[in-house]
Design an enzyme around this catalytic site. Structure first.
Site, short mmCIF file in Angstrom:
data_model
loop_
_atom_site.label_atom_id
_atom_site.label_comp_id
_atom_site.label_asym_id
_atom_site.label_seq_id
_atom_site.Cartn_x
_atom_site.Cartn_y
_atom_site.Cartn_z
N ALA A 1 0.82 -1.21 0.00
CA ALA A 1 0.00 0.00 0.00
C ALA A 1 0.86 1.26 0.00
O ALA A 1 0.38 2.34 -0.30
CB ALA A 1 -0.92 0.01 1.22
N LYS A 2 2.11 1.13 0.36
CA LYS A 2 3.07 2.24 0.33
C LYS A 2 2.51 3.49 0.98
O LYS A 2 2.68 4.59 0.48
CB LYS A 2 3.53 2.50 -1.11
#
Lengths: 281, 281
Positions: free
Chosen positions: B98-99
């Site tokens: 998901a960074k």
């Protein structure tokens, strides 16, 4: 085709405001812990503050917190802002505060999610992955991005303040510069379509002034006044562009937790505009 | 209480695998453009590849693309991985790609979304906001994070390769170092609970080797083999820890687009394990 920042400037003129109303339905501010409560919290805020808002900034995290229902609520909130815009006859940009950042086809999917599916006009992005991670968000110049540059949290010092050499240089500059200044230089060079801005905290006026000197034309999204306690006049002096624009000041809890959020938004708007006018004389 | 990486190491031993199966339901790979098709695409992959997967890595973007329904699909996919784990009698960690990266209460909400609501065991994070933006994800040491360090896209050079000075220094080091190496040093110093790893692309072996020298004990998530075309043997030589672990190799399209994804996963698993064994002699 107009650019995102020309839309924003039109709205700033329409409402004489540099205030960005943050929509942060933190669970501790809700009567019950539900996506519906988050939505209603935001819908009320939108209705009360729309006339004074140069932009709205919903924070994706507080909607994601509620999963699929939260995502539906976020979409409904953005639709409600669109309706308020129609009612007021002036388009209020929606900046999705999501701080995304990924490569290639993944960035593409995030861009479609934010702009096409949710209907946001702008998104906050993390610059750590470089230009090709930002490109998918820039293709349509009516949509904009704010790149994280210098954030207002203590941990900002861990990377953003590190001195870098060997990157892009401003005219005549030879000494190492902080990483956040390098981000500002890059953003300025990438901004060929007037749809890239920077997130620069309002709580550190020296940094804000340095970024302004580095990127004289860019719009900044500068959190820190209101609940976070930055000094408004100092921030405006450090961050405004020469044309008296270029600085969007988000306030969330300072408005949502006020006894009368509409009145609080009007007061923030007026105070900012008043100081700005005295500086423009 | 066990740490995230002790869970992962247990799974690596259970299935003799360093393969991480990426779940990227890109719309172009689906029979129809719908959240249900994205879910079914992933459920089939999970069923076919679970015996060979040291971990699964669903990419949040391709689910967000479908809005609320996509979020529901993501939750169902993670639940299905849990069921496969139960069936196999060996817990397969889920790394949510998901960074994310945000401050304080916002990071808290993202952590709750990923770990409590969705049930992921680990998440990829962006380090640009510093330590306090990561802390909310580390509180429960059974949950882990992989911090972006050196990514495999061309734009990685824009910031990650810049030479920095004045930050944390390794023993005896005095010269400027690339920003990504500084991130590795910081991550190593922050990893007091065995739940911080790094994302280091497998396509640039010199960088991978440099990060391994800087952070000898950390786990790396290293994309780039398979569809992205990195050389497997070179990557393993550059990235494995001395104990023959510490390197998780995600493959997405190289498996999902194969005629027989289960067979493709088994072959990736076997090839990695074979090369690893020949290096351990």
């Amino acid at each position: 085709m107009e650019s995102f920042f020309s839309f924003l400037e039109k709205r700033v003129e329409d409402c004489s405001s540099l205030l960005c109303v943050g929509l942060d339905p933190h669970v501790s501010d809700l009567s019950v812990s539900s996506a519906e409560a988050a939505r209603d919290f935001c819908l009320t805020l939108v209705k009360q503050t729309a006339p004074y808002a140069a932009a709205f900034k919903p924070n994706a995290a507080f909607f994601e917190y509620f999963g699929a229902e939260g995502w539906t609520a976020l979409k409904q909130v953005i639709e409600a802002i669109q309706s308020e815009s129609d009612r007021l006859g002036s388009m209020i940009p929606v900046i999705l505060d999501a701080k995304r950042g990924d490569i290639a086809s993944t960035a593409e999917a995030y861009a479609q999610s934010a702009f096409d599916h949710l209907g946001a006009h702008c998104i906050t992005l993390n610059p750590y992955l470089g230009k090709d991670a930002i490109d998918p968000f820039l293709k349509n110049r009516e949509k904009g991005v704010f790149l994280l540059c210098k954030t207002s949290n203590p941990g900002a010092a861990d990377l953003q303040d590190l001195l870098v050499s060997g990157g892009l240089r401003a005219d005549g500059e030879t000494r190492p510069m902080p990483l956040y200044q390098q981000v500002a230089l890059l953003a300025q060079s990438w901004n060929t379509q007037n749809n890239i801005g920077l997130v620069v905290g309002a709580t550190q006026p020296e940094a804000l002034a340095r970024v302004r000197a580095t990127a004289p034309n860019l719009w900044f999204l500068s959190p820190g006044i209101g609940a976070q306690g930055g000094d408004l006049e100092i921030a405006l002096k450090a961050g405004l562009r020469q044309d008296g624009k270029g600085l969007l000041l988000p306030v969330s809890r300072g408005i949502s937790r006020a006894a009368n959020p509409g009145l609080a938004a009007a007061e923030f708007r007026d105070e900012i505009w008043h100081i700005r006018r005295s500086m423009m004389r």
